[in-house]
Design an enzyme around this catalytic site. Structure first.
Site, mmCIF file in Angstrom:
data_model
loop_
_atom_site.group_PDB
_atom_site.id
_atom_site.type_symbol
_atom_site.label_atom_id
_atom_site.label_comp_id
_atom_site.label_asym_id
_atom_site.label_seq_id
_atom_site.Cartn_x
_atom_site.Cartn_y
_atom_site.Cartn_z
ATOM 1 N N ALA A 23 0.871 -1.164 0.000
ATOM 2 C CA ALA A 23 0.000 0.000 0.000
ATOM 3 C C ALA A 23 0.906 1.211 0.000
ATOM 4 C CB ALA A 23 -0.871 0.000 1.244
ATOM 5 N N CYS A 24 0.373 2.350 -0.394
ATOM 6 C CA CYS A 24 1.204 3.546 -0.469
ATOM 7 C C CYS A 24 1.802 3.880 0.897
ATOM 8 C CB CYS A 24 0.382 4.747 -0.920
ATOM 9 S SG CYS A 24 -0.339 4.545 -2.547
ATOM 10 N N GLY A 25 2.954 4.535 0.880
ATOM 11 C CA GLY A 25 3.578 5.016 2.102
ATOM 12 C C GLY A 25 3.584 6.533 2.118
#
Lengths: 251, 405
Positions: free
Chosen positions: B19-21
């Site tokens: 998932a995006c950070g």
């Protein structure tokens, strides 16, 4: 990797989680009894794929899915843990000297998690029990929303020790979709905090015996006095139905 | 994962679960600092991205031209450049123009041409101010594919592209910049293409947004924004969040505490239990701004001049950890990334869904700032939002509000 006394020491600084977990597997295969991981910064899945009792001390902040699918070891975390701790864990123990993030105990199938302080959202989501396997989570502080969501089995205990005198738990939607297992929450809850699928029932002697046992373990792990923990009554929550959505999805 | 090289996918996984950070650091005293910490933190969350988007917003990075709008323009079609430059010269006073400095970096392939223009408003359009700038940005971005103004604030620079954030930082030589807010993003695109314009942050004027999640209400939000002059051209859901922030907080002058109740409103069951004034305000906001409710799982970090805001969806389906130490506010997808750069924060916590965490320049970070119970009354007094207790109706009396809706 080198041995100091009986513990295997591993410096995790800059080590990718795959390499770190491979080193853990090697150490466990070599017969280590105790392993210490230092400088842990966010490495994921620590403790996964380990299938026998061994004590692993983690210094730092382990990454997501700590103890995922773990089966047997005892992890002692000297710090906070992130999201997804105990994901589908099958056996063993996780003892957290700090707080834990969201979805702690996600789909947990066995073993125990002790959290000294607070936890995040959806703790115990869809944990389940089967025959002799009964997963247990003991939270020393308080929880955020959706505690025990879709819970299908196991035991979830919330002690509220981080609440100030007079302060109540703020979690809402507790036990939404719950259809198995039991929750014990120290202190009182308002009706609106509960999901539609749970009901409150009085504790019996069996409950008190179980709580006594778990409180004893909690106090041993974190150095509390047992009488502090028992000073307030518990609310016991159980599912109203073993199949709450049966009529929703299947006519 | 097709098309990933050894660097992006060292273990040759056929599927990567991530998932995006997100990461943000602000010095609330406005002191500028280097990229070092944000890049170390982003690198620590390398696993969350997949190399198909990375970027940074740097507030305070152009102090020598702080009075100019700094347009960063991405030319995916190089032949668009003369027309865009002519347009900018026609409508602004062009103070300075140059290609954004960059260097050859392993892993960065097929970069578009990127220029920056430092612009001032001349006498006759100055009164229209920021509205004028928004209109011109939208005009360029909708004039056909190939040229995109993706950064248009004063004393703000957005640097983004396809690659891991560490690579993007190297590509744009971010070692040469300092800022008092750094926001970073490592992207894991799920529903939309991984292209240079689709990397985060998304920005308009001094707003910039980095996001983890999915905006399921994108279509509804987009149509509402289009009717008010905001046009989505970046093919990614997050774009609406930047325009929503501009519409609610600049044009409609709502304070963040109120804007958060529009973007991530409490559930109706929670509104029913509020005290009457707060209930009336929340009901009104849900009715008036139903098309700006942002549905779906999200965590965003929103930057503006002098302010950094963290916000999650109302049931926190994406992670956000906040920490403070001294004058620094940290917002992150993971606590470990904070501890890499700040081993012993004064305080670390996870906010409740829908509760904004706000750092403001000049306002010391206090123990409970930004996480306490939202007070309808205090907001009403401060920003002239009036609630009538007896009628349980809420009237928002800002003139801009009534004219703009």
């Amino acid at each position: 990797m080198f041995r100091v006394e009986s513990a295997v020491q591993i410096d995790a600084a800059g080590v990718h989680y795959r390499d770190l977990n491979a080193r853990l597997r090697d150490a466990v295969e070599d017969g280590a009894e105790r392993i210490e991981l230092h400088n842990v910064f966010g490495q994921r899945y620590i403790g996964t794929d380990l299938h026998r009792p061994v004590e692993i001390h983690i210094y730092g902040t382990p990454g997501n899915d700590l103890a995922a699918f773990m089966d047997g070891p005892r992890l002692v975390v000297h710090g906070n843990v992130q999201d997804g701790c105990g994901n589908t864990m099958n056996g063993g123990e996780v003892i957290i000297h700090g707080r834990a993030g969201d979805v702690t105990g996600y789909s947990m199938r066995g073993g125990k998690i002790f959290v000294r302080d607070d936890v995040g959202y959806r703790v115990g989501i869809h944990m389940k029990e089967y025959q002799g396997q009964c997963p247990t989570i003991v939270i020393g502080g308080t929880a955020q929303h959706f505690l025990g969501e879709y819970m299908a089995g196991g035991v979830l205990v919330v002690l509220g020790l981080t609440l100030q005198p007079g302060q109540q738990h703020v979690a809402e939607f507790i036990g939404t979709g719950m259809h198995g297992g039991v929750m014990y929450i120290r202190g009182e809850l308002e009706e609106y905090q509960l999901g539609r699928e749970v009901g409150q029932v009085p504790l019996d002697d069996e409950d008190r015996a179980l709580l006594g046992e778990l409180m004893g373990e909690y106090c041993t792990h974190f150095g509390f006095e047992a009488h502090e923990v028992f000073s307030q009554p518990f609310t016991k929550l159980i599912p109203l139905s073993s199949r709450p959505y049966g009529r929703l999805y299947a006519y | 994962m097709n098309g990933l090289g050894r660097y992006e996918n060292p273990y040759d996984q056929d599927k990567v679960y991530d998932a995006c950070g997100l990461f943000g650091i602000m010095d609330v005293r406005g002191r500028r600092f280097s990229r070092r910490d944000v890049i170390r933190a982003m690198a620590n969350m390398h696993e969350r991205g997949n190399g198909l988007g990375g970027g940074f917003a740097v507030y305070g990075c152009y102090p020598e031209r702080a009075d100019c709008y700094a347009f960063h323009v991405m030319y995916t079609e190089r032949d668009r450049q003369p027309a865009v430059e002519a347009f900018l010269r026609d409508h602004f006073t062009l103070v300075h123009a140059e290609e954004v400095p960059h260097q050859s970096t392993p892993g960065i392939v097929n970069p578009p041409l990127i220029w920056r223009y430092f612009l001032q408003l001349d006498g006759k359009c100055a009164p229209q101010g920021e509205e004028y700038v928004v209109e011109k940005v939208m005009t360029v971005n909708t004039a056909g594919q190939g040229a995109y103004i993706y950064s248009s604030g004063r004393d703000l620079g957005v640097f983004k592209g396809v690659g891991y954030s560490e690579q993007i930082a190297e590509y744009f030589s971010l070692a040469d910049y300092e800022g008092y807010i750094w926001m970073g993003h490592g992207r894991f695109p799920t529903n939309t293409p991984g292209w240079w314009g689709g990397a985060h942050p998304f920005s308009l004027l001094d707003w910039s947004v980095v996001h983890n999640g999915e905006i399921s209400s994108y279509g509804i939000n987009r149509r509402y924004l289009e009717m008010r002059g905001y046009h989505c051209t970046m093919r990614t859901d997050t774009e609406v969040m930047a325009y929503i922030a501009d519409l609610l907080m600049r044009r409609h002058k709502l304070p963040i505490e109120v804007a958060a109740k529009v973007i991530a409103p409490p559930l109706w069951s929670q509104i029913e239990r509020m005290e009457p004034r707060q209930r009336a305000l929340c009901r009104t906001l849900r009715q008036v701004y139903s098309s700006l409710l942002v549905n779906g799982p999200f965590t965003v970090i929103i930057g503006r001049e002098g302010e950094m805001i963290g916000l999650t969806d109302r049931i926190r389906l994406r992670p956000l950890t906040a920490a403070v130490q001294g004058d620094r506010l940290y917002l992150s997808s993971e606590e470990a990334a904070i501890r890499v750069v700040c081993p012993e924060p004064d305080r670390v916590w996870t906010p409740v869904g829908g509760e904004p965490i706000v750092g403001r320049r000049g306002v010391p970070l206090q123990e409970d700032r930004g996480i306490g119970v939202w007070e309808c009354g205090s907001v009403a007094d401060r920003r002239k939002l009036a609630c009538s207790e007896s009628s349980q109706q809420c009237k928002l009396t800002l003139p801009e509000f009534t004219t703009a809706i």
